[in-house]
Design a protein around this motif. Structure first.
Motif, short mmCIF file in Angstrom:
data_model
loop_
_atom_site.label_atom_id
_atom_site.label_comp_id
_atom_site.label_asym_id
_atom_site.label_seq_id
_atom_site.Cartn_x
_atom_site.Cartn_y
_atom_site.Cartn_z
N GLU A 205 0.83 -1.20 0.00
CA GLU A 205 0.00 0.00 0.00
C GLU A 205 0.87 1.26 0.00
O GLU A 205 0.53 2.26 -0.64
CB GLU A 205 -0.94 0.00 1.21
N LEU A 206 1.97 1.23 0.71
CA LEU A 206 2.89 2.37 0.71
C LEU A 206 3.47 2.58 -0.69
O LEU A 206 3.56 3.72 -1.17
CB LEU A 206 4.02 2.12 1.72
N LEU A 207 3.85 1.50 -1.33
CA LEU A 207 4.40 1.60 -2.68
C LEU A 207 3.36 2.13 -3.66
O LEU A 207 3.68 2.94 -4.54
CB LEU A 207 4.92 0.23 -3.14
N LYS A 208 2.10 1.71 -3.49
CA LYS A 208 1.02 2.22 -4.34
C LYS A 208 0.89 3.73 -4.22
O LYS A 208 0.53 4.42 -5.17
CB LYS A 208 -0.32 1.58 -3.94
N ARG A 209 1.17 4.23 -3.01
CA ARG A 209 1.04 5.66 -2.75
C ARG A 209 2.30 6.43 -3.11
O ARG A 209 2.42 7.61 -2.82
CB ARG A 209 0.68 5.88 -1.28
N GLY A 210 3.24 5.75 -3.74
CA GLY A 210 4.45 6.43 -4.20
C GLY A 210 5.53 6.59 -3.16
O GLY A 210 6.50 7.33 -3.37
N ALA A 211 5.39 5.90 -2.02
CA ALA A 211 6.39 6.04 -0.96
C ALA A 211 7.64 5.21 -1.28
O ALA A 211 7.59 4.21 -1.99
CB ALA A 211 5.79 5.58 0.36
N THR A 212 8.75 5.65 -0.74
CA THR A 212 9.98 4.86 -0.79
C THR A 212 9.95 3.91 0.40
O THR A 212 9.85 4.36 1.55
CB THR A 212 11.22 5.77 -0.69
N VAL A 213 9.98 2.62 0.13
CA VAL A 213 9.86 1.62 1.19
C VAL A 213 11.18 0.86 1.35
O VAL A 213 11.72 0.30 0.38
CB VAL A 213 8.73 0.62 0.87
N ARG A 214 11.68 0.86 2.58
CA ARG A 214 12.87 0.09 2.91
C ARG A 214 12.43 -1.03 3.86
O ARG A 214 12.04 -0.78 4.99
CB ARG A 214 13.89 0.99 3.59
N ALA A 215 12.46 -2.26 3.36
CA ALA A 215 12.02 -3.41 4.15
C ALA A 215 13.20 -4.05 4.85
O ALA A 215 14.16 -4.49 4.21
CB ALA A 215 11.33 -4.43 3.25
N LEU A 216 13.15 -4.07 6.19
CA LEU A 216 14.23 -4.67 6.98
C LEU A 216 13.93 -6.15 7.19
O LEU A 216 12.89 -6.50 7.74
CB LEU A 216 14.35 -3.96 8.33
N VAL A 217 14.82 -7.01 6.74
CA VAL A 217 14.60 -8.46 6.85
C VAL A 217 15.79 -9.10 7.55
O VAL A 217 16.93 -8.62 7.48
CB VAL A 217 14.39 -9.11 5.47
N ARG A 218 15.51 -10.19 8.22
CA ARG A 218 16.56 -10.92 8.93
C ARG A 218 17.41 -11.71 7.92
O ARG A 218 16.92 -12.12 6.87
CB ARG A 218 15.94 -11.89 9.93
N PRO A 219 18.67 -11.94 8.25
CA PRO A 219 19.53 -12.75 7.38
C PRO A 219 18.90 -14.13 7.17
O PRO A 219 18.39 -14.75 8.11
CB PRO A 219 20.84 -12.86 8.17
#
Length: 291
Positions: free
Chosen positions: A15-29
């Motif tokens: 939904e953030l991406l749909k709204r044009g936001a820059t999304v940084r997803a933090l994921v575990r190794p």
């Protein structure tokens, strides 16, 4: 964003991406969930980070306008990991933080009535002391649970099961609507400490009407007993599995229903109108789409 590969979290990220936001997803190794690739393909930046390191998390949060958490777990995650994420957000200079709440209004509940909500209350007490603007999203029960996981609408026997008062208003919001609202709130720098939404406010009698309309078959009410009966059942169930490490053991769901049936965590006032572009999905539509 933390927790972006979970069901709710991935929806918030989309939904953030749909709204044009820059999304940084933090994921575990080592996170190999398909959501990692899917989000990356949609334009999200995937950052592998050690969630046990505030230093690593601080670097990952650099430049963020809002740190959103959709983490799921018990104390190790909801209190400890989120505390490190909060410390990192503050150290990185992020102005805003949205914790992983997405539930009924635990601020109105007595301590000890719900294990998972007690953990959220504990973390939010720390959040309130941090020098950062915080906003919790409270949405009642996920409407999606009514199609099977929550033992309320019993499709097999055409009954709506409940304890206590069949006319007690209850709050329901779909996971999709919760994600839409959270994304809108994350991009809104003017949000208050709490935002409360309900895709539909329905009593047990209202659920009965929705189930009948959704299936075309008459549903009846099934009252098991008063709230004391449910409280007793919770105690018995917890005795049988006292040290469960499961995030959602049977008694946890029972605690949630007991909380709702008391009426104490009823959401008010509702903030549905804050983002008028969101179309709220009614209970009937969710039940009708059940497979």
């Amino acid at each position: 964003m933390a927790g972006a590969t979970g069901d709710l979290g991935s929806r918030i990220a989309r939904e953030l991406l749909k709204r044009g936001a820059t999304v940084r997803a933090l994921v575990r190794p080592g996170n190999s969930k398909p959501e990692v690739t899917e989000l990356q393909d949609l334009g999200a930046e995937i950052v592998t980070v050690d969630f046990n390191s505030v230093t690593a998390l601080t670097k990952a949060c650099a430049g963020a306008a809002c740190v959103v958490s959709a983490l799921s777990g018990l104390r190790e995650v909801i209190v400890d990991t989120q505390k490190r994420l909060l410390d990192a957000a503050v150290a990185a200079g992020a102005p805003r933080f949205i914790p992983s709440d997405y539930c009924i209004d635990y601020t109105k509940l007595p301590a000890g009535s719900n294990r998972n909500l007690d953990l959220r209350r504990e973390f939010n007490q720390r959040l309130d002391q941090a020098p950062i603007q915080a906003t919790s999203i409270l949405n009642g029960m996920f409407t999606d649970l009514l199609t099977g996981q929550a033992p309320v609408v019993l499709f097999g026997i055409k009954r709506v099961l409940y304890y206590g008062d069949a006319d007690q208003p209850l709050d329901f919001t779909t996971i999709a609507n919760t994600a839409e609202f959270t994304a809108a709130a994350a991009l809104d720098p003017t949000t208050p400490r709490y935002l409360r939404v309900a895709g539909e406010v329905a009593s047990i009698r209202g659920l009965q009407q929705s189930a009948t309309a959704a299936t075309g078959q008459p549903f009846k009410l099934l009252r098991v007993g008063g709230l004391l009966v449910l409280a007793t059942m919770i105690k018995v169930t917890k005795t049988l599995m006292p040290a469960s490490d499961d995030v959602f053991p049977p008694w946890q769901g029972m605690q949630y229903l007991h909380n709702m049936f008391t009426g104490r965590p009823k959401l008010a006032p509702l903030d549905n109108a804050r983002y008028p572009e969101i179309r709220w999905t009614p209970v009937r539509e969710v039940l009708a789409a059940r497979k």
